[in-house]
Design an enzyme around this catalytic site. Structure first.
Site, PDB file in Angstrom:
ATOM      1  N   GLY A 193       4.478  -0.060  -2.159  1.00 37.90           N
ATOM      2  CA  GLY A 193       4.715  -0.456  -3.541  1.00 37.90           C
ATOM      3  C   GLY A 193       6.188  -0.415  -3.907  1.00 37.90           C
ATOM      4  O   GLY A 193       6.676  -1.249  -4.676  1.00 37.90           O
ATOM      5  N   HIS A 251       0.855  -1.185   0.000  1.00 35.02           N
ATOM      6  CA  HIS A 251       0.000   0.000   0.000  1.00 35.02           C
ATOM      7  C   HIS A 251       0.893   1.238   0.000  1.00 35.02           C
ATOM      8  O   HIS A 251       1.882   1.293   0.749  1.00 35.02           O
ATOM      9  CB  HIS A 251      -0.909   0.016   1.226  1.00 35.02           C
ATOM     10  CG  HIS A 251      -1.621   1.322   1.406  1.00 35.02           C
ATOM     11  ND1 HIS A 251      -1.244   2.240   2.340  1.00 35.02           N
ATOM     12  CD2 HIS A 251      -2.647   1.869   0.725  1.00 35.02           C
ATOM     13  CE1 HIS A 251      -2.025   3.305   2.250  1.00 35.02           C
ATOM     14  NE2 HIS A 251      -2.882   3.104   1.260  1.00 35.02           N
ATOM     15  N   SER A 252       0.582   2.227  -0.836  1.00 35.62           N
ATOM     16  CA  SER A 252       1.287   3.502  -0.876  1.00 35.62           C
ATOM     17  C   SER A 252       2.790   3.267  -1.066  1.00 35.62           C
ATOM     18  O   SER A 252       3.202   2.629  -2.035  1.00 35.62           O
ATOM     19  CB  SER A 252       0.960   4.298   0.386  1.00 35.62           C
ATOM     20  OG  SER A 252       1.448   5.611   0.309  1.00 35.62           O
ATOM     21  N   TYR A 253       3.620   3.746  -0.135  1.00 36.17           N
ATOM     22  CA  TYR A 253       5.066   3.532  -0.193  1.00 36.17           C
ATOM     23  C   TYR A 253       5.407   2.041  -0.238  1.00 36.17           C
ATOM     24  O   TYR A 253       6.440   1.653  -0.785  1.00 36.17           O
ATOM     25  CB  TYR A 253       5.713   4.213   1.017  1.00 36.17           C
ATOM     26  CG  TYR A 253       7.117   3.771   1.330  1.00 36.17           C
ATOM     27  CD1 TYR A 253       8.194   4.206   0.560  1.00 36.17           C
ATOM     28  CD2 TYR A 253       7.372   2.927   2.408  1.00 36.17           C
ATOM     29  CE1 TYR A 253       9.493   3.804   0.858  1.00 36.17           C
ATOM     30  CE2 TYR A 253       8.656   2.525   2.713  1.00 36.17           C
ATOM     31  CZ  TYR A 253       9.714   2.959   1.930  1.00 36.17           C
ATOM     32  OH  TYR A 253      10.990   2.560   2.224  1.00 36.17           O
TER      33      TYR A 253
END
Length: 146
Positions: A80, A76-78
């Site tokens: 990735g 999720h978010s960072y």
């Protein structure tokens, strides 16, 4: 059944996947939510040396120590950025990548190059130690919910 390893963004920890993990387990899957070094309940481990490489090692270490193969990495978010790095380092242990509202880097990309100007401003607004960004105003960065 599948083995899911879930990686949160910078303002969360593995606890944010509690309900999702419960649902996956009810369907017979294995689900392991991880909190990266220096984040959420592991904030006490934050120092100037913690970076993306540290976070990739957090995950590769678990995959190796637990002899996990065919993992589905969810970022999720960072997160990735993290799962992309893990897949690059341990391709034989990763069956798939799921980018959940996440940064999706290509070769040579960085978080800095992939986010908006507004998010770059947030990255630059660090806490007093200089080691971390401040929680986003809308995040649940306070930690695990009871």
């Amino acid at each position: 059944m599948a083995m899911f390893v879930l990686i949160s963004g910078m303002c969360h920890g593995g606890w944010c996947f509690r309900e999702l993990c419960e649902g996956l387990r009810r369907h017979g899957h294995r689900a392991v939510p991880l909190t990266l070094t220096g984040l959420a309940e592991r904030a006490h481990l934050l120092d100037g040396g913690v970076n993306l490489d540290t976070h990739i090692r957090d995950v590769t270490g678990v995959l190796e120590a637990e002899d996990v193969r065919d993992a589905v990495l969810v970022g999720h978010s960072y997160g990735g950025m993290v799962i992309t790095g893990v897949a690059d380092r341990l391709p034989g242990r990763v069956a798939g990548l799921v980018y959940l509202d996440a940064v999706v880097p290509q070769d040579g990309d960085s978080c800095w190059s992939l986010v908006s100007d507004r998010e770059r401003q947030w990255y630059a607004d660090v806490v007093e130690t200089g080691y971390a960004t401040r929680p986003l105003p809308f995040s649940e960065a306070a930690g695990p919910r009871g």
